[in-house]
Design a protein around this motif. Structure first.
Motif, short mmCIF file in Angstrom:
data_model
loop_
_atom_site.label_atom_id
_atom_site.label_comp_id
_atom_site.label_asym_id
_atom_site.label_seq_id
_atom_site.Cartn_x
_atom_site.Cartn_y
_atom_site.Cartn_z
N THR A 1 0.84 -1.19 0.00
CA THR A 1 0.00 0.00 0.00
C THR A 1 0.88 1.24 0.00
OG1 THR A 1 -0.11 -0.03 2.43
CG2 THR A 1 -1.88 -1.15 1.23
N ARG A 2 0.26 2.38 -0.23
CA ARG A 2 0.98 3.65 -0.23
C ARG A 2 0.77 4.36 1.10
NH1 ARG A 2 -2.08 6.18 -5.19
NH2 ARG A 2 -3.74 5.45 -3.78
N ASP B 1 -2.52 5.92 1.75
CA ASP B 1 -3.66 5.02 1.97
C ASP B 1 -3.99 4.83 3.45
OD1 ASP B 1 -4.02 4.56 -0.74
OD2 ASP B 1 -2.62 2.87 -0.77
N THR B 2 -3.14 5.35 4.34
CA THR B 2 -3.34 5.15 5.78
C THR B 2 -4.69 5.69 6.22
OG1 THR B 2 -0.95 5.34 6.15
CG2 THR B 2 -2.38 5.62 8.06
N ARG C 1 -7.50 4.72 5.24
CA ARG C 1 -8.45 4.71 4.13
C ARG C 1 -8.76 3.28 3.72
NH1 ARG C 1 -6.00 9.28 -0.05
NH2 ARG C 1 -6.23 11.11 1.33
N LYS C 2 -9.85 3.13 2.98
CA LYS C 2 -10.22 1.82 2.46
C LYS C 2 -9.56 1.60 1.10
CE LYS C 2 -14.46 0.74 4.91
NZ LYS C 2 -15.83 0.19 4.79
N VAL C 3 -9.04 0.40 0.92
CA VAL C 3 -8.37 0.02 -0.32
C VAL C 3 -9.02 -1.25 -0.84
CG1 VAL C 3 -6.19 -0.68 -1.37
CG2 VAL C 3 -6.20 1.07 0.42
N SER D 1 -12.97 -4.72 0.44
CA SER D 1 -11.94 -3.72 0.71
C SER D 1 -11.39 -3.90 2.12
CB SER D 1 -12.50 -2.30 0.55
OG SER D 1 -13.56 -2.08 1.47
N THR E 1 -9.18 -1.68 5.38
CA THR E 1 -8.75 -0.38 5.90
C THR E 1 -7.29 -0.48 6.31
OG1 THR E 1 -10.99 0.08 6.73
CG2 THR E 1 -9.17 1.39 7.63
N VAL E 2 -6.48 0.38 5.74
CA VAL E 2 -5.05 0.38 6.04
C VAL E 2 -4.81 1.19 7.31
CG1 VAL E 2 -2.74 0.95 5.19
CG2 VAL E 2 -4.52 0.22 3.58
N LYS F 1 -3.62 -4.30 7.92
CA LYS F 1 -4.91 -4.10 7.26
C LYS F 1 -6.04 -4.70 8.07
CE LYS F 1 -1.66 -4.22 3.88
NZ LYS F 1 -0.30 -4.81 4.03
#
Length: 277
Positions: free
Chosen positions: A40-41, A44-45, A47-49, A93, A95-96, A104
């Protein structure tokens, strides 16, 4: 290496009798390892990915239980259909979370209709040690429950499931209704939280760290920090439990849980660093 070979031989023997179950377990382990190691980036912290299709595509493994579900031990080792919630897929999805290895949070769907929130982790933390410690805490809780005095005081430590799949990847049970202690006290920015609300005129957390790290006389620096960074933990109970009876019960429960945790930490510390008599 001997343990690894022994485990492989044992797995081969079991596969002759329970081949479908072993194959489904391997599928489950593979998707959790991929999830834990999902790149992840930084942005993305919190946030949902979206999950990759190869992880989302596994929808039903009827021979494998939800890994973080609580399943009573069957002395007959039968575990018939319906005796445990089996794996029915993951949410689309994750969450990070904030952290060096970006753990995650994902929801696992069980055959019982429940959603099991889980935390997939990878990196330098060896979850096998965490799993052993949770087993130890469970054993201590059994002792506390069997003693009349500790049972009356309801002394226990909240445990959670830890399932290591490799030395660097695994899954933990997510404990609902909790927040990190640091988030309440100093907030995510390390300068807010309860200290920001109630510590008017006190030093900020970054200044305390800087003062401790730069001082030559650590004891004097510690006293300075204690003088200028006053405790605010007691405000948590005043904020969350407005009724006097609730405040008293929750505060008492917290102090007792801290006492139980302190006793267990002595055992674990002694196991790592034996205390001299």
């Amino acid at each position: 290496m001997d343990k690894k070979l022994a485990a492989e031989h044992l797995l081969q023997d079991v596969s002759h009798y329970h081949g479908p179950m072993i194959r489904q377990m391997k599928q489950l382990v593979d998707i959790y390892i991929k999830l834990a190691e999902l790149e992840t980036r930084r942005e993305d912290t919190n946030r949902k990915v979206a999950l990759p299709r190869e992880i989302r595509s596994v929808k039903q493994l009827e021979l494998v239980p939800v890994v973080t579900a609580t399943i009573p031990v069957d002395r007959s080792c039968q575990y018939n259909e319906g005796s445990f919630p089996f794996f029915r897929g993951l949410s689309d999805s994750v969450t990070v979370m904030n952290g060096i290895n970006a753990p995650k949070v994902v929801e696992c769907f069980g055959s019982d209709g429940q959603k099991y929130k889980q935390l997939a982790k990878s990196g330098n933390d060896d979850l096998r040690q965490d799993a052993v410690m949770e087993q130890f805490f469970g054993l201590v809780n059994t002792f506390l429950h069997n003693n009349r005095d500790t049972w009356k005081r309801r002394l226990a430590v909240r445990t959670y499931k830890v399932i290591p799949f490799t030395p660097s990847a695994g899954v933990l049970e997510w404990v609902d209704g909790t927040i990190p202690l640091g988030d309440y006290l100093i907030g995510s920015s390390r300068s807010e939280g309860a200290h920001g609300r109630y510590g008017i005129g006190n030093w900020k957390y970054p200044k305390c760290r800087e003062h401790m790290s730069s001082a030559k006389d650590k004891r004097k620096a510690f006293v300075d920090v204690c003088t200028n960074f006053r405790p605010v933990m007691h405000y948590f109970f005043l904020e969350k439990f407005l009724q006097p009876a609730d405040w008293f019960v929750k505060r008492l429960a917290y102090t007792r849980s801290v006492a139980a945790s302190s006793m267990e930490s002595i055992f674990t510390f002694d196991d790592i660093y034996p205390l001299s008599a």
